[in-house]
Enzyme design. Structure first.
Site, mmCIF file in Angstrom:
data_model
loop_
_atom_site.group_PDB
_atom_site.id
_atom_site.type_symbol
_atom_site.label_atom_id
_atom_site.label_comp_id
_atom_site.label_asym_id
_atom_site.label_seq_id
_atom_site.Cartn_x
_atom_site.Cartn_y
_atom_site.Cartn_z
ATOM 1 N N ARG A 199 24.201 45.378 41.469
ATOM 2 C CA ARG A 199 24.407 45.667 42.996
ATOM 3 C C ARG A 199 24.224 47.308 43.528
ATOM 4 O O ARG A 199 25.031 47.890 42.846
ATOM 5 C CB ARG A 199 26.256 45.344 43.400
ATOM 6 N N ASP A 252 20.108 40.696 40.814
ATOM 7 C CA ASP A 252 21.152 40.144 39.949
ATOM 8 C C ASP A 252 20.933 40.386 38.736
ATOM 9 O O ASP A 252 19.941 39.952 38.122
ATOM 10 C CB ASP A 252 21.486 38.631 40.426
ATOM 11 N N ASP A 277 24.415 31.521 46.675
ATOM 12 C CA ASP A 277 25.398 31.217 45.878
ATOM 13 C C ASP A 277 26.475 31.829 45.603
ATOM 14 O O ASP A 277 27.636 31.448 44.987
ATOM 15 C CB ASP A 277 24.664 30.892 44.360
ATOM 16 N N HIS A 278 26.637 33.129 46.028
ATOM 17 C CA HIS A 278 27.880 33.899 45.630
ATOM 18 C C HIS A 278 28.808 33.914 46.689
ATOM 19 O O HIS A 278 29.905 33.789 46.467
ATOM 20 C CB HIS A 278 27.622 35.305 45.518
ATOM 21 N N SER A 309 26.794 44.701 36.705
ATOM 22 C CA SER A 309 25.996 44.103 37.639
ATOM 23 C C SER A 309 24.843 44.887 38.329
ATOM 24 O O SER A 309 24.680 46.062 38.013
ATOM 25 C CB SER A 309 26.824 43.642 39.064
ATOM 26 N N ARG A 329 31.609 37.878 32.196
ATOM 27 C CA ARG A 329 32.144 38.851 32.232
ATOM 28 C C ARG A 329 33.693 38.971 32.410
ATOM 29 O O ARG A 329 33.903 38.041 33.202
ATOM 30 C CB ARG A 329 31.494 39.628 33.683
HETATM 31 C C1 MIC Z 1 27.923 39.953 39.072
HETATM 32 O O1 MIC Z 1 27.655 38.890 38.107
HETATM 33 O O2 MIC Z 1 28.346 40.812 38.783
HETATM 34 C C2 MIC Z 1 27.105 39.557 40.337
HETATM 35 C C3 MIC Z 1 27.977 39.301 41.458
HETATM 36 O O3 MIC Z 1 26.157 38.365 40.168
HETATM 37 C C4 MIC Z 1 26.297 40.858 40.406
HETATM 38 C C5 MIC Z 1 25.587 40.930 41.698
HETATM 39 C C6 MIC Z 1 26.303 41.357 42.850
HETATM 40 O O4 MIC Z 1 27.047 42.439 42.719
HETATM 41 O O5 MIC Z 1 26.129 40.974 43.843
HETATM 42 C C7 MIC Z 1 25.075 41.162 39.285
HETATM 43 O O6 MIC Z 1 25.212 40.590 37.934
HETATM 44 O O7 MIC Z 1 24.062 41.586 39.401
HETATM 45 FE FE1 SF4 Z 2 27.060 34.277 39.843
HETATM 46 FE FE2 SF4 Z 2 27.013 36.744 38.376
HETATM 47 FE FE3 SF4 Z 2 28.839 35.075 37.762
HETATM 48 FE FE4 SF4 Z 2 26.422 34.625 37.517
HETATM 49 S S1 SF4 Z 2 27.570 36.102 36.534
HETATM 50 S S2 SF4 Z 2 27.739 33.144 38.226
HETATM 51 S S3 SF4 Z 2 25.216 35.484 39.208
HETATM 52 S S4 SF4 Z 2 28.778 36.048 40.051
#
Ligand code: MIC
Ligand code: SF4
Length: 643
Positions: free
Chosen positions: A537, A119, A64-65, A535, A379
């Site tokens: 990550r 995530d 999905d990313h 996140s 975010r």
């Molecule tokens: C995000 O919303 O920052 C992400 C991308 O979903 C991350 C995960 C990632 O960095 O791949 C998260 O929320 O953990």
């Molecule tokens: Fe995707 Fe993270 Fe954004 Fe949710 S917050 S839509 S999991 S990138």
């Protein structure tokens, strides 16, 4: 003494430790999820553990990313995830099926069960009464192998909801109000439970919007009771048998309580560049806007989409505004199409994107220079949208739609009576994009396909006897993992290629950092409070490890990031006296005598600034297990040593 909802779930899943807030506990994990941006690394680590088949009740891998395929990298990683999951007993949600948290809520989440996901928004499942927690990929890999998941036993915070939301005020406004009250550090070390009379007025997707953004409070998780509303949602998903009733005991004890009066709430917006920088939309009203993005795991449910469609029906998006809409899942998308609401969105001039994270993670749709972007996301960290000087505001779908039409920040409550949105009692169920894994008999014959973008994972080393190195970077408070390891179209394709990824590390704060770290062979990073928020990550630990970072000293750390640092053998230490932060500058020569011994058994160490003679007391707040892991140079070595 009675139990809270979270304590009840923890109690039935406790493997080790005592349920005393602040102490380390180990939990049995029922379900796991991964997404593609963290999944490749998680499955590489799972493979490295040499376990044939997952031992959880259910594990799902979502794509999905990284769905913008501007080169071979993402498509290759998807093939890898598709084949490795097939081999090892994990379900595979194909690209096009939707955002992990939305699909998981619809099809798999269960009240009373535990879920960890690679995530940070995995607590979305708390909307259904499930204990969902975000974790590093390595922790998810361990849980898939049947291993215990360790957390610090959280405190319990209760948010009492009273009254009922007014027209055009949404669930997003509830969580923005909680963020205004508690701030981005307000949930650290805690689980936020929602209760009170107002709960029954909120649908499961509305509850999930609230628990989703609990991640922005820094909370370990957020959770709602499982009640008749939950039962109706599961019934609509044809999963009524997954329902159990769940609520906290009348005499459950909470460490803090807050009340939010839903009836008194007004539309709110989180202003640049932090989710807790909350103002009322009325205050911002009239500000010219350039872009509106509706979607993400926070606000992409069918009811969100239908509300937006009803508001846009027969109207045209303002000529100066670009509007994107990404439905959360194939289920949502199909139902939107079948009831005709999709046509209303298209007619109004919305640019419909695939059901994926998209603009939320900077995967396309970056705003224009200095553009004002209203997003229903969770975010608004600096540069996350892909445009360094963009001004991103987080708002509800109602505020987003009203503003997209007007071309200026618009309080939707000024529009009068909201259109009535009827939700179907049965959802459109078709799991044809969820691939089942191979059977035990078939597993052997599945070939795992690896692309050239997959590079070896760096492995940590045991701490040196005395630590002598440079303060290679000094940063301020609330540094996010988006600062440490940015995402977006240019960077995300390298999530399985750490050497390449390292070229982007900390460049949001300091363009020279990667080169300097390489030239000097690494060093120590000094941070402010809440270092590593955001996140899950693990790349925000893995890449600094690759660049030679041996320790991070901060005023305080965010939960998932500190676990990731330890997993990769980077020693996290806090300043006993936060004022000492001022006595250290970038480039200073540092020393910690008997560093390895401190990691082994001391709760304190002394950081010496050899450049100016200053000293600072550091705290090593580590469990025995964490100390052993650090001494082994990280979790992979530690796990190997234990065999
Ligand atoms: C995000 O919303 O920052 C992400 C991308 O979903 C991350 C995960 C990632 O960095 O791949 C998260 O929320 O953990
Ligand atoms: Fe995707 Fe993270 Fe954004 Fe949710 S917050 S839509 S999991 S990138």
């Amino acid at each position: 003494m009675g139990y809270t909802i979270a304590q009840k779930i923890i109690k039935t899943h406790l493997v080790c430790g005592e349920m005393i807030a602040g102490k380390e506990i180990g939990l049995r994990i029922d379900q796991t999820l991964t997404q593609d941006a963290t999944g490749t690394m998680a499955y590489l680590q799972f493979e490295a553990m040499g376990i044939d088949r997952v031992k959880t009740e259910l594990s799902v891998a979502y794509i999905d990313h990284n769905t913008l395929q501007a080169g071979f990298e993402n498509a290759d990683d998807h093939r890898y995830i598709q084949t490795v999951t097939k081999k090892h007993g994990i379900r595979f949600s194909r690209p096009g099926n939707g955002i992990c948290h939305q699909v998981h809520l619809e099809r798999f989440s269960k009240p009373g069960k535990t879920l960890i996901g690679s995530d940070s928004h995995t607590p979305t499942a708390g909307g259904i009464g499930m204990l969902g927690m975000g974790a590093g990929g390595l922790d998810v890999a361990v849980a898939m192998g049947g291993g215990t998941y360790y957390i610090t036993m959280p405190k319990m915070i209760k948010v009492n909801l009273v009254g009922k939301l007014s027209d055009y005020v949404g669930a997003k406004d509830v969580i923005l109000e909680v963020l205004r009250l508690l701030g981005v550090k307000g949930g650290v070390g805690a689980i936020v439970e929602y209760g009170g009379e107002g709960v029954k007025t909120l649908s499961v997707p509305q509850r999930a919007t609230i628990t989703n953004m609990g991640a922005e409070l820094g909370a370990t998780s957020s959770i709602f009771p499982s009640d008749e509303v939950t039962k109706a949602f599961l019934k609509a998903e044809n999963r009524e048998e997954d329902w159990i009733e769940l609520s906290s005991d009348a005499d459950a004890k909470f460490d803090a309580e807050y009340t939010v009066d839903l009836s008194a709430l007004q539309p709110l917006a989180a202003c640049p560049h932090s989710p807790d920088n909350v103002k009322s939309v009325a205050e911002l009203s009239g500000m010219k806007i350039n872009q509106v993005c509706i979607g993400s795991c926070t606000n992409s449910s069918l009811s969100d989409m239908l509300t937006v469609a009803a508001m846009l029906k027969g109207k045209t998006v303002h000529p100066d505004v670009s509007l994107s809409i990404s439905p959360g899942s194939k289920q949502v998308y199909t139902m939107l199409a079948e009831c005709g609401a999709l046509a209303d969105l298209i007619n109004a001039g919305a640019r419909i994107l695939e059901c994926a994270c998209g603009p939320c993670i900077g995967m396309g749709f970056s705003p224009n220079s200095a553009g004002v972007s209203l997003r229903t996301f969770n975010r608004n960290f600096l540069a996350r949208s892909g445009t360094a000087d963009a001004q991103v505001y987080l708002v509800s779908p109602e505020t987003a739609a009203a503003s997209a039409i007007a071309g200026v920040f618009t309080d939707p409550t000024s529009l009068g009576v909201a259109p009535k949105v009827e939700m179907p009692s049965v959802f459109k169920i078709n799991d044809n994009l969820i691939e089942m894994p191979a059977t035990v008999e078939e597993m052997e014959s599945v070939e795992v396909v690896r692309g050239p973008n997959i590079k070896p994972i760096p492995v940590g080393k045991a701490p040196e006897k005395d630590l002598n190195c440079e303060l290679i970077l000094k940063v301020g408070d609330d540094i996010t993992t988006d600062h440490i390891m940015p995402a977006g179209t240019k960077v995300l394709p390298y999530r399985s290629n750490v050497p390449k990824l390292s070229e982007f590390c900390f460049t949001v704060c300091d363009k020279e950092f990667p080169e300097r770290a390489k030239a000097k062979g690494g060093g120590v990073i000094l941070g402010g409070s809440n270092y590593g928020q955001g996140s899950s990550r693990e790349h925000a630990a893995l890449v600094p490890l690759y660049l030679g970072i041996k320790a991070v000293v901060a005023k305080s750390f965010a939960r998932i990031h500190v676990a990731n640092l330890i997993n990769f053998g980077i020693v996290p230490m806090t300043l006993a006296n936060p004022d000492d932060y001022e006595n250290f500058a970038e480039g200073n020569a540092l020393e910690i005598k008997d560093f390895a011994a401190a990691v082994k058994g001391a709760t304190e160490a002394t950081l010496i600034n050899k450049t100016n003679g200053a000293q600072a007391k550091l705290c090593l707040n580590l469990s025995e297990r964490q100390r052993e892991m650090l001494l082994a140079g990280g979790c992979l070595n530690y796990t190997k040593n234990q065999r």
